[in-house]
Design a protein around this motif. Sequence first.
Motif: not given
Lengths: 397, 332
Positions: A1-5, A7-23
Amino acid sequence: MPDRGFVKNALSKTETFFKELPQKNSFKIFVSVLVSVLIGLFAGLLILLIFNPRNSFRAFGGILAGAFGDPTSVLIGIGDWFYYATPILLTGLSVGFAFKTGLFNIGAAGQFMVGQYAALMVAFYGGGLGSFQWVAALAAGILAGALWGFIPGFFKAIFNVNEVITSIMFNYIGMYLTNLLIKSNLTVYNQARTETHKINTEAFLPKFGMDKILPGSRADIGFLIAILVAISMFIILNKTKFGFELKGVGYNRHASRYAGINEKKAIILSMAIAGALAALGGALKMIAPGAHNVGNTLTVEEMLAPEGFNGIPVALLGLSNPVGIIFSALFITYIQRGGFFVQSLVMIEIIDIIIGVIIYFSAFSLVIRLFFERRAQRKRTEAELEADELKPEGGEA
Amino acid sequence: METFYHVFQQSLNFAIPLLIVALGGMFSEKSGVINIALEGIMIIGAFTGAMFLAAVRGNEFFSANPQLKFILAIILGAVSGMIFASLLAFASVNMKADQTIGGTALNLLSVALVVFIARSTNPNSTKNVEFGKIPSIKEVPLFSKIPVLGDMFFKNVYISTYIGIIILLIAIVVLKKTRFGLRLSACGEHPHAAQSLGVNVYRMRWYGVLISGALGGLGGVAYIIPTTVGFNGTVHGFGFLALAVMIFGQWKPLRILFSALFFGFFSAMAFAYFAIDFMNAFADFLQKMGIDNPREIIHMIPYVATMVALALTSKKSRAPKASGIPFEPGAR
């Protein structure tokens, strides 16, 4: 079972990916291409409204529906889409590969035609090769095309002749030469119908399961081969020393020479490979079994292969990137199929007009983007300057 | 001697459009813009001319004055070529687009547009625009009596020949003797130097491209009228051949004339061989040698000749230095 950290890490990574995408640069390029595509489609709609106001929206809808608009079945539509995309995917790769070395291979049409001819010959005379016959036919096509690309490359490297002129001349020489050779060979040529006889079914490309997935369509192994070639081209260009050298010559010929790269060799090889790619497209088209396993004939006429010229917009729209070229070949074939299905409503040349407009705007869409970026940058600096000027006053008060 | 005059007249039919279009390409490159769209511009010009000629085909006034009809077609061709070329000028001068890509887009667009319009307006949806035969001038009074030259230039001649010669003379004078010509060349050689002397590089490049558009469209009309009776959306690569003529002519008007004559001769050998006695004999000879289709071999001649000619001369080739590079006022 993946720990919460995690999942959180992955989520924030996706978030930054989409935030940086326009650049991201590739994203910006994608948007600029998309804008030119929209402009092209809009121009097409305008022309439809002018020439055929009654049916214009129905016709335009058919063009947008593209390959899916096949009146028989969607699966056949998709299979035929792949079949028709195969040749221009390869000619697109051909033009794009030469672009990477700073060369404009406008001779894909001639290379395509000699590729067709070589494959045709193996299909007629290579009966003893058994199940290797189609491989031999493709190999023969590749060799013929490599030769047809080698010549303009050689003229460019040794005699400093502009490759655009040479490859245009070799388009015509290739056309007349293959026509001559086919017409003089009555085993191959059907004089009454001014086309070649049908080739033996043994020489056909295998279907490779495509007839199971997309029953009744023209799809065969050809499309998969083309994708494979595109991926290998991506690897060669981006991951090998050879590809690095070719691109280096494309960026700056003189700097490459001082860096110890043999630029003459790079030019000749690049053109030969480009020729081979276009010719592979011709060979694949020639020995394709088609929908009902009856194969293709080659009509002998004084016309340069349109697949060769369509390779140019495919490469330009795909920005000479092998992966981009896969998508642009699919896109261009998509609207071509759409235009084909609404032929009763509008002349099919409307598709070529749309493609022409798209390429015209894509030629400077990147420039427009740079212009807006620079303006935004200037505004930003001006705002900063103003803020700096205001600061001391604010400090005093 | 009869044969010589005949071959010369046939060659002129091809050499004159090549000369006009190559001069157009020269003006554009002199200003710093590579005009690879010449083929497309020729197609647009030829199409406009053909549409006009087809429209007035039954007109009595124009049937009585075919040369006036020809001149009007040429003017319309030139205007339409100029309008079409403005697309290239806008992309390559103002938008600083890659000139090869912009030109290629226009080449694609031209064929698509003319075939689309022709098929949409023709009652039977064919792409051919039939405009009929425009007669050549059989004999120019007085001048045709001049020995040798009279037979070469004043018998069985199309009016486009004179227009081509006039354009050549104007081009020589403009480039060598006028302020405009010298400024234009400066913009293609060293645009920043030109700018520092107060020349508006953008405007000069626009002029260069517009001139090449007018000459390209004009050349398109001048190409189809003597050689065919219907236009079906192609000029057989003559726009590109004109580029080869320009390179072979080293961007110099007089040399371009000679290279146009050279290429015109080979084109006549190939495309009008049935009208030339010794070429017919050559075709018979090929057939006796066991080649059943001499036509294909003969048609290859101009393209092969181009290759050989360019291979022999391109080593020393010197194009205008800044040609093909978008102008950035701030760059150095």
